[in-house]
Write a protein that holds these residues in place. Structure first.
Motif, PDB file in Angstrom:
ATOM      1  N   LEU A 191       0.857  -1.184   0.000  1.00 49.54           N
ATOM      2  CA  LEU A 191       0.000   0.000   0.000  1.00 49.54           C
ATOM      3  C   LEU A 191       0.893   1.234   0.000  1.00 49.54           C
ATOM      4  N   ALA A 196       0.808   5.684   0.165  1.00 43.46           N
ATOM      5  CA  ALA A 196       0.204   7.014   0.211  1.00 43.46           C
ATOM      6  C   ALA A 196       1.202   7.970  -0.422  1.00 43.46           C
ATOM      7  N   LEU A 234      -1.346   5.026   6.731  1.00 43.92           N
ATOM      8  CA  LEU A 234      -2.145   4.002   6.040  1.00 43.92           C
ATOM      9  C   LEU A 234      -2.625   2.948   7.029  1.00 43.92           C
ATOM     10  N   THR A 279      -3.129   0.531  11.784  1.00 44.36           N
ATOM     11  CA  THR A 279      -2.903   1.855  11.220  1.00 44.36           C
ATOM     12  C   THR A 279      -1.513   2.346  11.592  1.00 44.36           C
TER      13      THR A 279
END
Length: 162
Positions: free
Chosen positions: A11, A13, A37, A119
């Motif tokens: 993932l 950002a 994230l 998170t």
């Protein structure tokens, strides 16, 4: 005996806008919007590689940008505290120049030991309560000018099979 490891998911950002923070890192700093994230590990034995690359600047009275990393609001990866020193993850040095920004890159391998959502959030802070730090810009953010160029930052999570 070596164990085979492979990447399960990635993932990222990507932050192309700017951010401003004024909280002293000794007080925890501020969450940097766009540089965090949430990942749901496929296995409790998975490792999560957290990687970021951030460009930071400060006002003339802020010579350094300080960073901390939190997993579900718990700080991880900080150095050991010694005496009255504030433990942090990493920092960048800008000097006393309103036209200087520096890049800091860091990687941290975490073992969250869960299959619940996790998170990760990057926090930034100043060295004193009267200064300001900037992400993806310099203090003198004026048009036109080469010193006023803006940059981007990224925050990436890799789940690696354990």
């Amino acid at each position: 005996v070596s164990q085979s490891r492979y990447m399960i998911q990635v993932l990222q950002a990507f932050k192309s806008d700017t951010w401003t923070g004024q909280t002293n890192i000794a007080n925890g700093g501020d969450a940097i919007n766009g540089l965090g994230l949430t990942i749901t590990p496929k296995s409790a034995s998975s490792k999560i590689m957290v990687s970021f690359s951030v460009t930071c600047a400060g006002t003339a009275n802020v010579t350094q940008c300080y960073f901390r990393l939190r997993r579900n609001n718990t700080e991880i990866g900080n150095a050991n505290s010694e005496g009255g020193r504030t433990p942090i993850l990493t920092r960048s040095f800008n000097g006393n120049d309103n036209n200087v920004a520096t890049n800091v890159s860091f990687q941290f391998l975490d073992s969250p030991n869960t299959v619940s959502p996790v998170t990760y959030q990057l926090y930034g802070g100043t060295e004193n309560s009267s200064g300001t730090i900037f992400i993806n810009r310099i203090h003198n953010d004026n048009d036109p000018g080469q010193t006023s160029c803006r940059s981007s930052s990224s925050f990436t999570l890799w789940e690696i099979a354990g």
